[in-house]
Design a protein around this motif. Structure first.
Motif, PDB file in Angstrom:
ATOM      1  N   ILE A 246      54.606  -3.862 -17.504  1.00  0.00           N
ATOM      2  CA  ILE A 246      53.970  -2.673 -16.858  1.00  0.00           C
ATOM      3  C   ILE A 246      55.385  -1.626 -17.176  1.00  0.00           C
ATOM      4  CG2 ILE A 246      54.981  -2.324 -14.812  1.00  0.00           C
ATOM      5  CD1 ILE A 246      54.363  -4.590 -13.140  1.00  0.00           C
ATOM      6  N   ALA A 247      54.573  -0.642 -17.533  1.00  0.00           N
ATOM      7  CA  ALA A 247      55.130   0.494 -17.882  1.00  0.00           C
ATOM      8  C   ALA A 247      55.802   1.556 -17.059  1.00  0.00           C
ATOM      9  CB  ALA A 247      55.086   0.759 -19.581  1.00  0.00           C
ATOM     10  N   THR A 248      56.832   2.302 -17.073  1.00  0.00           N
ATOM     11  CA  THR A 248      56.801   3.254 -15.034  1.00  0.00           C
ATOM     12  C   THR A 248      57.263   4.514 -16.600  1.00  0.00           C
ATOM     13  OG1 THR A 248      57.916   3.789 -13.886  1.00  0.00           O
ATOM     14  CG2 THR A 248      59.031   1.944 -14.776  1.00  0.00           C
ATOM     15  N   THR A 249      57.977   5.563 -16.253  1.00  0.00           N
ATOM     16  CA  THR A 249      58.679   6.043 -16.267  1.00  0.00           C
ATOM     17  C   THR A 249      59.396   6.672 -15.135  1.00  0.00           C
ATOM     18  OG1 THR A 249      57.709   8.004 -15.501  1.00  0.00           O
ATOM     19  CG2 THR A 249      57.138   8.525 -17.544  1.00  0.00           C
ATOM     20  N   GLY A 250      59.622   5.819 -14.242  1.00  0.00           N
ATOM     21  CA  GLY A 250      60.204   5.741 -13.405  1.00  0.00           C
ATOM     22  C   GLY A 250      61.380   4.457 -13.321  1.00  0.00           C
ATOM     23  N   LYS A 251      62.242   3.432 -11.805  1.00  0.00           N
ATOM     24  CA  LYS A 251      62.894   2.135 -12.206  1.00  0.00           C
ATOM     25  C   LYS A 251      61.344   1.302 -11.792  1.00  0.00           C
ATOM     26  CE  LYS A 251      66.359   5.226 -10.387  1.00  0.00           C
ATOM     27  NZ  LYS A 251      67.692   5.072  -9.242  1.00  0.00           N
ATOM     28  N   ILE A 252      62.492   0.791 -11.889  1.00  0.00           N
ATOM     29  CA  ILE A 252      61.148  -1.258 -11.692  1.00  0.00           C
ATOM     30  C   ILE A 252      62.786  -1.482 -10.057  1.00  0.00           C
ATOM     31  CG2 ILE A 252      60.967  -3.626 -11.583  1.00  0.00           C
ATOM     32  CD1 ILE A 252      59.418  -1.621 -13.973  1.00  0.00           C
ATOM     33  N   ALA A 253      62.000  -1.729  -8.776  1.00  0.00           N
ATOM     34  CA  ALA A 253      62.350  -2.314  -8.163  1.00  0.00           C
ATOM     35  C   ALA A 253      62.875  -3.893  -7.987  1.00  0.00           C
ATOM     36  CB  ALA A 253      61.061  -2.058  -5.887  1.00  0.00           C
ATOM     37  N   ARG A 254      63.655  -3.646  -7.417  1.00  0.00           N
ATOM     38  CA  ARG A 254      65.366  -4.979  -7.444  1.00  0.00           C
ATOM     39  C   ARG A 254      63.651  -6.193  -7.048  1.00  0.00           C
ATOM     40  NH1 ARG A 254      68.217  -8.182  -3.995  1.00  0.00           N
ATOM     41  NH2 ARG A 254      69.878 -10.016  -5.518  1.00  0.00           N
ATOM     42  N   THR A 255      62.955  -6.269  -6.040  1.00  0.00           N
ATOM     43  CA  THR A 255      62.281  -7.312  -5.817  1.00  0.00           C
ATOM     44  C   THR A 255      60.900  -7.749  -6.396  1.00  0.00           C
ATOM     45  OG1 THR A 255      60.929  -5.108  -4.484  1.00  0.00           O
ATOM     46  CG2 THR A 255      62.775  -6.539  -3.235  1.00  0.00           C
ATOM     47  N   VAL A 256      60.655  -6.039  -7.442  1.00  0.00           N
ATOM     48  CA  VAL A 256      59.936  -6.724  -8.758  1.00  0.00           C
ATOM     49  C   VAL A 256      60.392  -8.269  -9.549  1.00  0.00           C
ATOM     50  CG1 VAL A 256      58.395  -5.812 -11.020  1.00  0.00           C
ATOM     51  CG2 VAL A 256      59.207  -4.819  -8.384  1.00  0.00           C
ATOM     52  N   PHE A 257      61.625  -7.836  -9.941  1.00  0.00           N
ATOM     53  CA  PHE A 257      62.686  -8.489 -10.677  1.00  0.00           C
ATOM     54  C   PHE A 257      62.323  -9.693 -10.049  1.00  0.00           C
ATOM     55  CE2 PHE A 257      64.280  -4.089 -12.622  1.00  0.00           C
ATOM     56  CZ  PHE A 257      63.937  -4.606 -13.665  1.00  0.00           C
ATOM     57  N   LEU A 258      63.010 -10.233  -8.818  1.00  0.00           N
ATOM     58  CA  LEU A 258      62.730 -11.417  -7.344  1.00  0.00           C
ATOM     59  C   LEU A 258      61.457 -12.265  -7.803  1.00  0.00           C
ATOM     60  CD1 LEU A 258      65.292 -10.270  -4.352  1.00  0.00           C
ATOM     61  CD2 LEU A 258      66.186 -11.559  -6.895  1.00  0.00           C
ATOM     62  N   GLU A 259      60.699 -11.337  -7.722  1.00  0.00           N
ATOM     63  CA  GLU A 259      59.145 -12.079  -7.600  1.00  0.00           C
ATOM     64  C   GLU A 259      58.297 -12.733  -8.519  1.00  0.00           C
ATOM     65  OE1 GLU A 259      55.374 -12.938  -5.852  1.00  0.00           O
ATOM     66  OE2 GLU A 259      57.481 -12.423  -5.191  1.00  0.00           O
TER      67      GLU A 259
END
Length: 301
Positions: A246-259
């Motif tokens: 998953i590539a983004t110019t923004g940020k990755i939410a913390r809940t994504v890493f937890l999932e």
């Protein structure tokens, strides 16, 4: 890194003959022959190449070599061109415009293969040698492309440009074939699919294909729901892809890493590339090594 060179001519025998001779003469390069109009246009947009050898006169097609060269400049700002023409006077004005771009490294006359190939070899060897010694030209082109993509205000164009940038970035790492907007076996649309044909033991263990989802939303974080939808696509590839990005110019939410941690026991792995990782890859001299470092940092085990 192995270099790809497109050999473009509207005459099949000439395109294939030249590419065959150059493949025999130059090591570390793959010369690909293209002679059908649809095939040429597809290669320009979807193949990765450091250089293109383009015949200007194309009597069989509606487009000519001038238009093809302009399309190369549009789709692949990392590539240079060798122009071939026995009719330089006829195209003098247009050739002058192309030469001013700084992307044309030579203009050559067509000659017999035995006379011509040594001349081409000299030019190609010099160009690729300079490229190997100083990768900053490619890095600067990628950085400019990334900046223009992030600054684009039109949402639709922004998304298209980001996908195109990610495609070129991964091709500069060494992946030779990236397909855009592909539907998988479950009819889920995936932004990009990389054919994992890179010669690297570490990368090869991730399956035949790598899926990429592009999120060019700098003011929004990639959400847990984004991850779940993408992970579902990865699971539905019937084992063809074990690895997704998953590539983004923004940020990755913390809940994504937890999932992602909850799914860490599964054989499928997902890598996250935010602005920090993308800049790191753009600036890297050895992009494959840096890519593997990022994978190690995020997807150990």
């Amino acid at each position: 890194m192995r270099r790809n060179v497109l050999v473009i001519d509207d005459v099949k025998e000439q395109a294939e003959g030249l590419s065959k001779s150059l493949n025999a003469q130059i090591q570390g390069c793959t010369f690909e022959a293209y002679y059908l109009e649809s095939q040429i246009l597809d290669a320009i947009e979807n193949r990765f190449y450091s250089l293109a050898i383009v015949d200007i006169r194309m009597d069989k097609y509606e487009i000519d070599g001038i238009e093809i060269v302009k399309k190369i400049f549009e789709y692949n700002p990392l590539a240079k061109v060798i122009i071939v023409s026995a009719f330089k006077g006829e195209y003098f004005g247009q050739l002058k415009e192309l030469l001013l771009s700084g992307k044309v490294i030579d203009v050559q006359d067509k000659e017999s293969i035995s006379v011509w190939v040594p001349k081409l070899k000299l030019v190609i060897d010099n160009y690729l040698g300079e490229l190997d010694k100083d990768p900053s030209e490619i890095n600067n082109a990628l950085l400019q492309m990334y900046s223009e993509t992030k600054n684009e205000k039109d949402t639709y164009i922004k998304g298209e440009r980001f996908e195109h940038f990610i495609s070129l970035l991964f091709q500069s790492i060494g992946f030779n074939k990236v397909e855009k907007r592909v539907k998988d076996t479950s009819l889920n649309e995936v932004d990009l699919i990389i054919r994992n044909d890179i010669e690297d033991v570490f990368i090869n263990k991730f399956g035949k294909y790598i899926l990429i989802e592009c999120k060019n939303k700098p003011k929004e974080s990639v959400s847990k729901n984004d991850f779940i939808i993408f992970y579902s696509k990865l699971k539905n590839t019937n084992g063809l892809a074990e690895f997704g990005i998953i590539a983004t110019t923004g940020k990755i939410a913390r809940t994504v890493f937890l999932e992602a941690m909850r799914e860490s026991g599964d054989s499928k792995k997902v890598l996250f590339l935010s602005n920090f990782e993308l800049i790191k890859l753009i600036k890297a001299e050895d992009k494959l090594f840096t890519f593997k470092q990022i994978i190690d940092d995020q997807v150990k085990g």
